[in-house]
Motif scaffolding. Sequence first.
Motif, PDB file in Angstrom:
ATOM      1  N   SER A   1      11.901  15.593  -4.178  1.00 22.69           N
ATOM      2  CA  SER A   1      12.374  16.485  -5.243  1.00 22.69           C
ATOM      3  C   SER A   1      13.482  15.846  -6.082  1.00 22.69           C
ATOM      4  O   SER A   1      13.641  16.171  -7.253  1.00 22.69           O
ATOM      5  CB  SER A   1      12.846  17.824  -4.662  1.00 22.69           C
TER       6      SER A   1
ATOM      7  N   ASP B   1       8.825  15.302  10.463  1.00 21.54           N
ATOM      8  CA  ASP B   1       8.624  16.508   9.643  1.00 21.54           C
ATOM      9  C   ASP B   1       9.827  16.759   8.736  1.00 21.54           C
ATOM     10  O   ASP B   1       9.693  17.388   7.694  1.00 21.54           O
ATOM     11  CB  ASP B   1       8.477  17.758  10.531  1.00 21.54           C
TER      12      ASP B   1
ATOM     13  N   ARG C   1      12.445  11.470   5.842  1.00 26.87           N
ATOM     14  CA  ARG C   1      11.562  10.454   5.275  1.00 26.87           C
ATOM     15  C   ARG C   1      11.939   9.116   5.904  1.00 26.87           C
ATOM     16  O   ARG C   1      13.103   8.697   5.810  1.00 26.87           O
ATOM     17  CB  ARG C   1      11.686  10.366   3.747  1.00 26.87           C
TER      18      ARG C   1
ATOM     19  N   TYR D   1      20.589  23.781   0.291  1.00 24.94           N
ATOM     20  CA  TYR D   1      19.519  24.677  -0.171  1.00 24.94           C
ATOM     21  C   TYR D   1      19.644  25.982   0.603  1.00 24.94           C
ATOM     22  O   TYR D   1      19.943  25.970   1.806  1.00 24.94           O
ATOM     23  CB  TYR D   1      18.133  24.056   0.098  1.00 24.94           C
TER      24      TYR D   1
ATOM     25  N   VAL E   1      20.647  18.609   3.147  1.00 22.53           N
ATOM     26  CA  VAL E   1      19.857  17.394   2.923  1.00 22.53           C
ATOM     27  C   VAL E   1      20.803  16.235   2.629  1.00 22.53           C
ATOM     28  O   VAL E   1      21.746  16.385   1.848  1.00 22.53           O
ATOM     29  CB  VAL E   1      18.840  17.600   1.773  1.00 22.53           C
TER      30      VAL E   1
HETATM   31  P1  5GP Z   1      12.864  17.063  -0.841  1.00 26.15           P
HETATM   32  O1  5GP Z   1      13.976  17.905  -1.404  1.00 26.15           O
HETATM   33  O2  5GP Z   1      12.788  15.718  -1.475  1.00 26.15           O
HETATM   34  O3  5GP Z   1      11.556  17.778  -0.832  1.00 26.15           O
HETATM   35  O4  5GP Z   1      13.212  16.839   0.711  1.00 26.15           O
HETATM   36  C1  5GP Z   1      14.309  16.043   1.118  1.00 26.15           C
HETATM   37  C2  5GP Z   1      14.233  15.788   2.615  1.00 26.15           C
HETATM   38  O5  5GP Z   1      14.479  16.998   3.317  1.00 26.15           O
HETATM   39  C3  5GP Z   1      12.866  15.308   3.114  1.00 26.15           C
HETATM   40  O6  5GP Z   1      13.088  14.395   4.170  1.00 26.15           O
HETATM   41  C4  5GP Z   1      12.183  16.549   3.628  1.00 26.15           C
HETATM   42  O7  5GP Z   1      11.327  16.251   4.710  1.00 26.15           O
HETATM   43  C5  5GP Z   1      13.366  17.396   4.085  1.00 26.15           C
HETATM   44  N1  5GP Z   1      13.181  18.827   3.823  1.00 26.15           N
HETATM   45  C6  5GP Z   1      13.673  19.548   2.787  1.00 26.15           C
HETATM   46  N2  5GP Z   1      13.301  20.840   2.862  1.00 26.15           N
HETATM   47  C7  5GP Z   1      12.545  20.947   3.967  1.00 26.15           C
HETATM   48  C8  5GP Z   1      11.870  22.040   4.604  1.00 26.15           C
HETATM   49  O8  5GP Z   1      11.908  23.207   4.167  1.00 26.15           O
HETATM   50  N3  5GP Z   1      11.168  21.751   5.726  1.00 26.15           N
HETATM   51  C9  5GP Z   1      11.108  20.485   6.231  1.00 26.15           C
HETATM   52  N4  5GP Z   1      10.371  20.258   7.335  1.00 26.15           N
HETATM   53  N5  5GP Z   1      11.756  19.447   5.690  1.00 26.15           N
HETATM   54  C10 5GP Z   1      12.465  19.664   4.568  1.00 26.15           C
END
Ligand code: 5GP
Length: 236
Positions: free
Chosen positions: A100, A196, A199, A121, A92
Motif C-alpha cells: 500500500s 501472513d 513481507r 491503522y 506497521v
Molecule cells: P500493506 O499496508 O502494504 O498492505 O501491508 C504492510 C505490511 O503489513 C505487510 O507485511 C502486510 O502483510 C502487513 N499487514 C497490514 N495489514 C494487515 C492485515 O490486516 N492482515 C495481515 N495479515 N497483514 C497485514
Amino acid sequence: MEILEQLYEGKAKKVYRTSDPKLYMVYYKDDATAFNGSKKGSIQDKGYYNNQISAIFFKLLTEKGIPNHFVELTGERSMLVKTLEIIPVEVVVRNIVAGSLAKRIGKPEGTQLAVPVLEFYYKDDALGDPMINEYHVKALGLATEEEMKTISQMALRVNEILVEHLTPLNIQLVDFKLEFGRHEGEILLGDEISPDTCRFWDTATQEKLDKDRFRRDLGKVEEAYQEVLQRLTGGK
Ligand code: 5GP
C-alpha cells in the motif's frame, strides 16, 4: 491445564479459553484471506508453518527483552499465550517500499527507505482498516499517549531484532504488521509474526517468501512458507 470453549474465530486463527484464566490457546488455521476478506482460499499446512515461525520469533524477542504473549508451543498448530485485551491499532513498520505504501507515495516496490517508517491503522474490518495517526488513537480513546510511546518504541526495536536475525539467513524484512494488548497493566506484543503478516524477500533474487504469493497469485505459496521455516531452523 484444560482447553475449554472456543472464544473467537478469526480469519487465520481460533482462540480458546483454558482452565487458567490468564492463558488462551491459539490454533492456527490453513485458511487464507486477502484484501479485507474478499479473496479467500487455503494454503496447505500454513497453520503449521505460521505457528512454528511465530514461536521462533516470539522466543527470540523474549530473549531480547521484548515482552510478548507467547508462553509455549502446545502442538504443531497451536500455542499457549497470555490473555490480552487487544488494542485495536495495527502497527506497521516498513524498511523497503512495497504494497500500500508503493501506491500511496507513487514509488516502485523495492525502493529502500532512509529510515524505518512507522504507521498505524484502525483495526476495523467494516472500515477496511483505515490509516490513522497518534492523534486519532488518543482522540478515539484506543490507547493512551504513554501506551503509544511504549508501542512505538517496541515496534522499532522488534524491527531491529528481526532484521539482525534475518539478514544472515538471506531474508530481507520489507515490512510487517504487529498488534499489541494489555495484560495485567503491561503492554505485550501479541498476534503472530509470520509470512501472513510480514513481507520477506530473498536477498539474492528478491523472490517473495510471504503471503504476497497468495495475494498476487504467484504460485509456490506453501513452498515459500516452508522455505522461511527451513531458513529459521537451519533445516533442523
Ligand atoms: P500493506 O499496508 O502494504 O498492505 O501491508 C504492510 C505490511 O503489513 C505487510 O507485511 C502486510 O502483510 C502487513 N499487514 C497490514 N495489514 C494487515 C492485515 O490486516 N492482515 C495481515 N495479515 N497483514 C497485514
